[in-house]
Structure formats: structure tokens, C-alpha cells
Design an enzyme around this catalytic site. Structure first.
Site, PDB file in Angstrom:
ATOM      1  N   LYS A  70      25.124  43.429  88.147  1.00 17.97           N
ATOM      2  CA  LYS A  70      25.494  44.705  89.140  1.00 17.97           C
ATOM      3  C   LYS A  70      26.233  44.013  90.073  1.00 17.97           C
ATOM      4  O   LYS A  70      25.997  43.018  90.929  1.00 17.97           O
ATOM      5  CB  LYS A  70      24.403  45.313  89.533  1.00 17.97           C
ATOM      6  CG  LYS A  70      24.836  46.570  90.207  1.00 17.97           C
ATOM      7  CD  LYS A  70      25.081  47.790  89.444  1.00 17.97           C
ATOM      8  CE  LYS A  70      25.950  48.958  90.065  1.00 17.97           C
ATOM      9  NZ  LYS A  70      27.219  48.843  90.554  1.00 17.97           N
ATOM     10  N   LYS A  94      20.534  40.333  96.908  1.00 21.99           N
ATOM     11  CA  LYS A  94      20.634  41.694  97.347  1.00 21.99           C
ATOM     12  C   LYS A  94      19.876  42.841  96.460  1.00 21.99           C
ATOM     13  O   LYS A  94      19.055  43.575  96.926  1.00 21.99           O
ATOM     14  CB  LYS A  94      22.098  42.241  97.287  1.00 21.99           C
ATOM     15  CG  LYS A  94      22.304  43.327  98.436  1.00 21.99           C
ATOM     16  CD  LYS A  94      23.844  43.820  98.505  1.00 21.99           C
ATOM     17  CE  LYS A  94      25.086  42.523  98.809  1.00 21.99           C
ATOM     18  NZ  LYS A  94      26.307  43.081  98.638  1.00 21.99           N
ATOM     19  N   LYS A 106      29.957  39.852  89.804  1.00 18.90           N
ATOM     20  CA  LYS A 106      30.979  40.416  90.666  1.00 18.90           C
ATOM     21  C   LYS A 106      32.241  40.228  89.939  1.00 18.90           C
ATOM     22  O   LYS A 106      32.133  39.386  89.511  1.00 18.90           O
ATOM     23  CB  LYS A 106      30.762  39.326  92.022  1.00 18.90           C
ATOM     24  CG  LYS A 106      31.664  40.087  93.023  1.00 18.90           C
ATOM     25  CD  LYS A 106      30.862  41.119  93.817  1.00 18.90           C
ATOM     26  CE  LYS A 106      31.650  41.468  94.856  1.00 18.90           C
ATOM     27  NZ  LYS A 106      30.596  42.035  96.171  1.00 18.90           N
ATOM     28  N   THR A 190      27.071  52.239 101.995  1.00 19.52           N
ATOM     29  CA  THR A 190      26.885  50.871 102.749  1.00 19.52           C
ATOM     30  C   THR A 190      26.617  51.161 103.901  1.00 19.52           C
ATOM     31  O   THR A 190      25.991  50.425 104.722  1.00 19.52           O
ATOM     32  CB  THR A 190      28.036  49.994 102.073  1.00 19.52           C
ATOM     33  OG1 THR A 190      28.286  50.217 100.720  1.00 19.52           O
ATOM     34  CG2 THR A 190      27.762  48.626 102.374  1.00 19.52           C
ATOM     35  N   ASN A 221      36.249  50.449 104.264  1.00 22.08           N
ATOM     36  CA  ASN A 221      35.253  51.568 104.041  1.00 22.08           C
ATOM     37  C   ASN A 221      33.761  51.243 104.582  1.00 22.08           C
ATOM     38  O   ASN A 221      33.173  52.408 105.197  1.00 22.08           O
ATOM     39  CB  ASN A 221      34.898  51.272 102.351  1.00 22.08           C
ATOM     40  CG  ASN A 221      33.936  52.271 101.661  1.00 22.08           C
ATOM     41  OD1 ASN A 221      33.848  53.323 102.312  1.00 22.08           O
ATOM     42  ND2 ASN A 221      33.294  51.868 100.861  1.00 22.08           N
ATOM     43  N   SER A 350      24.585  53.124  94.334  1.00 21.34           N
ATOM     44  CA  SER A 350      25.215  52.769  92.963  1.00 21.34           C
ATOM     45  C   SER A 350      24.123  52.830  91.969  1.00 21.34           C
ATOM     46  O   SER A 350      24.236  53.513  90.808  1.00 21.34           O
ATOM     47  CB  SER A 350      25.774  51.404  93.055  1.00 21.34           C
ATOM     48  OG  SER A 350      26.986  51.306  93.187  1.00 21.34           O
TER      49      SER A 350
HETATM   50  N1  GLU Z   1      30.544  45.651  96.585  1.00 22.33           N
HETATM   51  C1  GLU Z   1      29.382  46.430  96.960  1.00 22.33           C
HETATM   52  C2  GLU Z   1      28.650  45.187  97.548  1.00 22.33           C
HETATM   53  O1  GLU Z   1      28.882  43.999  97.800  1.00 22.33           O
HETATM   54  C3  GLU Z   1      28.662  47.228  96.223  1.00 22.33           C
HETATM   55  C4  GLU Z   1      28.142  46.885  94.859  1.00 22.33           C
HETATM   56  C5  GLU Z   1      27.826  47.860  93.851  1.00 22.33           C
HETATM   57  O2  GLU Z   1      27.667  48.907  94.216  1.00 22.33           O
HETATM   58  O3  GLU Z   1      27.515  47.612  92.805  1.00 22.33           O
HETATM   59  O4  GLU Z   1      27.349  45.306  97.795  1.00 22.33           O
END
Ligand code: GLU
Length: 432
Positions: A70, A94, A106, A190, A221, A350
């Protein structure tokens, strides 16, 4: 001479330290030191002038011991493979800190999206998904927005994937617009998550948020909404904000909603009426209670950490603080709320979005926010209680330990660590 700081090396070293502190097998460290799969793709895009430009993109699937990979997709001109690998590793950590059933991944494309027309951006987004389609799916790898991408980009990507599969698979991508399976509250998630963690940190340190002073680096954002929520919901005074074009400062506090309007109209925060321009370095070292780095990696370094005057640093961005800076901030008793905790609200919602997609049943914004609050408070307290118990770790170290213990346990019971781990591991399962 500015020394290149490699985020992937940094995160690997931090994992190594935590694995040793947890007394786990070094196989845990070896497994977590490289992504399980990395894909490099080239994406030919027809430009508006009829020419074809070939872009390079990546998808790094770091670890899936606890669930599907994810993590977001970054469109930025500085994207490189090691950065994507580091960002995917942070996602594994995370999701484990947030205690949601995902691994980490990613993606990134080397491009400055601001230089593309809307049509070019759509063709690039669709091209990227076609290129990585064989390795993504709602139970395999679930992309989302990151720096330089947004709900519209997710929507094109989801649509392209639906065309390939021949049916809608909404759960393949999160951060979608609400009308096509997105979740209420995801856009703010976030930032809202970051604010929940700041509230907890204020509670345990005795900082009164009403009237507390805040500085935010990055007005994308994450930064813009965090600044607005802290001002509107907690009564904080936001002294300064910045974006990639520069920073603005007003000792009496900026009206964040008005700065957002100004940025939407002019394209940058600069020139906001009543504010004074300040440099990035001045902004980071301003006298304030809470500093929120919400831009890119490696902003707080050995060079400026000694001059930071905030009491709390809440990492809205991924990887904004280098290890050298961490040491300096810890010595100076500045409480750092690490990225893997402080910005985990995005991926947490998410997860809620994906759950709603799987069920086809959608929650109210209030329900999303309440569930998010419970998750963030719980994550903060798990990390903070370990940090308070152990004298040898900072908050980042504690967060890594919480995460790695969970991931390692997942890998152990799956049999990834071999049978010797049954003797090695501290929390050995008792025979029935
Ligand atoms: N890009 C965001 C992060 O770095 C969200 C990732 C997501 O929702 O999968 O946490």
C-alpha cells in the site's frame, strides 16, 4: 558543498538499530533492507504537439507480510529509485504503526506535473497504470495519491485499470473522488491525523493549543489543511507557511483560509496581503511552539537542527528529518512526532476507503473522522508509552520498534524467518 543524503540508506540504518534493540534475528533486518519487488517502467506519452515523450516510472513493493502492498504515487522531477524504495519502506512501517492490515509500497514517475497540460497528465497517468497493471490489484498492491498527484489522477488510474480488467475494481486505488468510490474525509485525512497526534503530544507535554504558535513548511495537500485545522479547530496562531516558491510570515498570525484562496488564485502563497516574505531557512528556525514540516525529505538537517526553536516537530512529510538532526533535536529536548506516526492518517483513511469499497457501503464523514481519531490516539499512545519506558530511544525509534515487532511477528508466523526464530524471538508462542 551539500552532501547527498540518501533516504533509503537512512531508513535501512534505522531498521537495523531497531531490530538490534528488539533482539530479533538479523534475518528480519535483511528481509526489510530490500523491497520484495521493484518494477521500473517506461511510459511513452503523446504530447499535445504530436511528439512522443518517454517517461520513467517505478513501483516498489517493499513488504506484504501483514497485507497487500500500500502506498502513494509521486509525480516529481526529483523522483529516483532509491527515493521510491525508501518511501515504500516507510509505508511498511507506517501501516504497522497505524495497525492497519497492509504492507508497504510506493510508486513514482520522474516528471514535473506542472509542466504538463491536462490531457498530457491524463495520458501519463493512464500509461503508468497500464505499465504497472500486472502487479497491482485490490488484494495485491493498492496505490494512492502522494506529492504531485491527486484525486483526479487517481480517478483516471482507477478508470484505466477498470478498462484493462473489464470491470470496476474500486478497491485497487484509494484517494479517489467520492463520486467514484472515494471516502469522505480522505482529502483532509493526513492533516487531520497529524492534528490528532499533535493534540495528544500537547496533552502529554502540557502545551496549551489555544494561542500556540505554529509554522508549516509546505502548503500542499498536507500542510495547507493541517494549518487550517490547527487554526480553526484548535485556536492556534499560524505564523508562517511556505510552498516551493517561497515563504510568508505574519507575527500576528495568517488567515489560512484566505492564504488558500490566494494560492488557488495566484499559484503560490507569495504576495499574500499583510505578510512578509521569508526564506525556507528563516521559516524553519522561527520561534514557535509547533513546527510542521509538510514538504519533502531531508529538510531538517545537521545544519539547521541546532537553530530550531519549536517545542514539537510534527512530520507531515515523509522523511523530513535526517538522523543527525534527530540526535540534535533529542539533545535539545524537542519532541519529534515521526512521519510513520504523524502522517499515517492518510493511509488510515485509505484503508477505510478500501473497506468501504469491499463492502459497497459508505460511511458518513463523522464516522470516518471518529474512527480516524481512535486509530491515531491509539497509535500515538503505543509509541509514546514505549518511548517513556525506554531511555534509549526517541519517538522515531519507539515507532520503528512498535512497527518492526508487528511485522516481524507476521513474518515469523508465516514461516519467513525459518524455524530458528522459534528459539530466537522474544515473544515465543507457548506450545498448546
Ligand atoms: N502518500 C500517502 C503517504 O505517504 C498516502 C498513502 C496511501 O494512502 O496509501 O502516506
Amino acid at each position: 558543498m551539500t552532501q547527498e543524503i540518501n533516504s533509503f540508506e537512512i531508513v535501512k540504518n534505522l531498521i537495523d538499530t531497531s531490530v538490534k534493540k528488539l533482539n530479533l534475528s538479523k534475518s528480519v533486518c535483511e528481509i526489510l533492507s530490500e523491497p520484495q519487488r521493484v518494477l521500473t517502467v517506461t511510459i511513452p506519452v503523446q504530447m499535445d504537439d504530436g511528439s512522443v515523450k518517454v517517461f520513467t516510472g517505478y513501483r516498489s513493493q517493499h513488504n506484504n507480510a501483514l497485507g497487500p502492498y500500500k502506498g502513494g504515487i509521486r509525480f516529481h522531477h526529483d523522483v529516483n529509485l532509491d527515493e521510491v524504495k525508501a518511501l515504500s519502506t516507510w509505508m511498511t512501517l507506517k501501516c504497522a504503526v497505524a495497525n492497519i492490515p497492509y504492507g508497504g509500497g510506493k510508486g513514482g514517475v520522474i516528471v514535473n506535473p506542472k509542466t504538463l497540460s491536462r490531457g498530457e497528465l491524463e495520458r501519463l497517468s493512464r500509461g503508468y497504470i497500464r505499465a504497472i497493471a500486472p502487479v497491482i490489484g485490490a488484494d495485491l498492491d493498492i496505490p494512492a495519491p502522494d506529492v504531485g498527484t491527486n484525486g483526479q489522477v487517481m480517478s483516471w488510474m482507477m478508470d484505466e485499470f477498470a478498462r484493462i480488467r473489464g470491470y470496476n475494481e474500486f478497491g485497487v486505488i484509494t484517494g479517489k473522488p467520492v463520486i467514484v468510490g472515494g471516502s469522505l474525509g480522505r482529502v483532509e485525512a493526513t492533516s487531520r491525523g497529524c492534528v490528532f497526534v499533535i493534540r495528544e503530544a500537547a496533552r502529554v507535554t502540557g502545551l496549551k493549543l489555544k494561542g500556540a504558535t505554529v509554522v508549516v513548511q509546505g502548503f500542499g495537500n498536507v500542510g495547507s489543511i493541517a494549518a487550517r485545522l490547527l487554526q480553526q479547530e484548535d485556536g492556534c496562531r499560524v505564523l508562517a507557511v511556505s510552498d516551493s516558491t517561497g515563504g510568508i510570515y505574519n507575527p500576528n498570525g495568517l488567515d489560512i483560509a484566505a492564504v488558500e484562496e490566494h494560492k488557488a488564485r495566484t499559484g503560490s502563497v507569495k504576495g499574500f496581503p499583510g505578510s512578509k516574505e521569508i526564506s525556507n531557512e528563516e521559516l524553519l528556525t522561527l520561534e514557535c511552539d509547533i513546527l510542521v514540516p509538510a514538504a519533502l525529505e531531508n529538510q531538517i538537517t545537521g545544519q539547521n537542527a541546532g537553530k530550531i526553536k519549536a517545542k514539537i516537530v510534527a512530520e507531515g512529510a515523509n522523511g523530513p528529518t535526517t538522523p543527525e538532526a534527530d540526535r540534535i533535536l533529542a539533545e535539545r529536548k524537542i519532541l519529534v512526532l515521526p512521519d510513520v506516526l504523524a502522517n499515517s492518517g492518510g493511509v488510515t483513511v485509505s484503508y477505510f476507503e478500501w473497506v468501504q469499497n469491499q463492502y459497497g457501503y459508505y460511511w458518513s464523514e463523522e464516522e470516518v473522522n471518529n474512527r480516524l481519531e481512535r486509530k491515531m490516539v491509539e497509535a500515538f499512545n503505543n509509541v509514546y508509552s514505549l518511548y517513556s519506558k525506554r531511555k534509549d530511544v526517541d519517538m522515531r525509534g519507539a515507532a520503528y520498534m512498535v512497527a518492526i515487532e508487528r511485522i516481524s511477528e507476521g513474518m515469523r508466523v508465516r514461516g519467513w524467518l525459518g524455524n530458528q526464530m522459534y528459539a530466537d524471538i522474544k515473544r515465543e508462542a507457548k506450545p498448546a
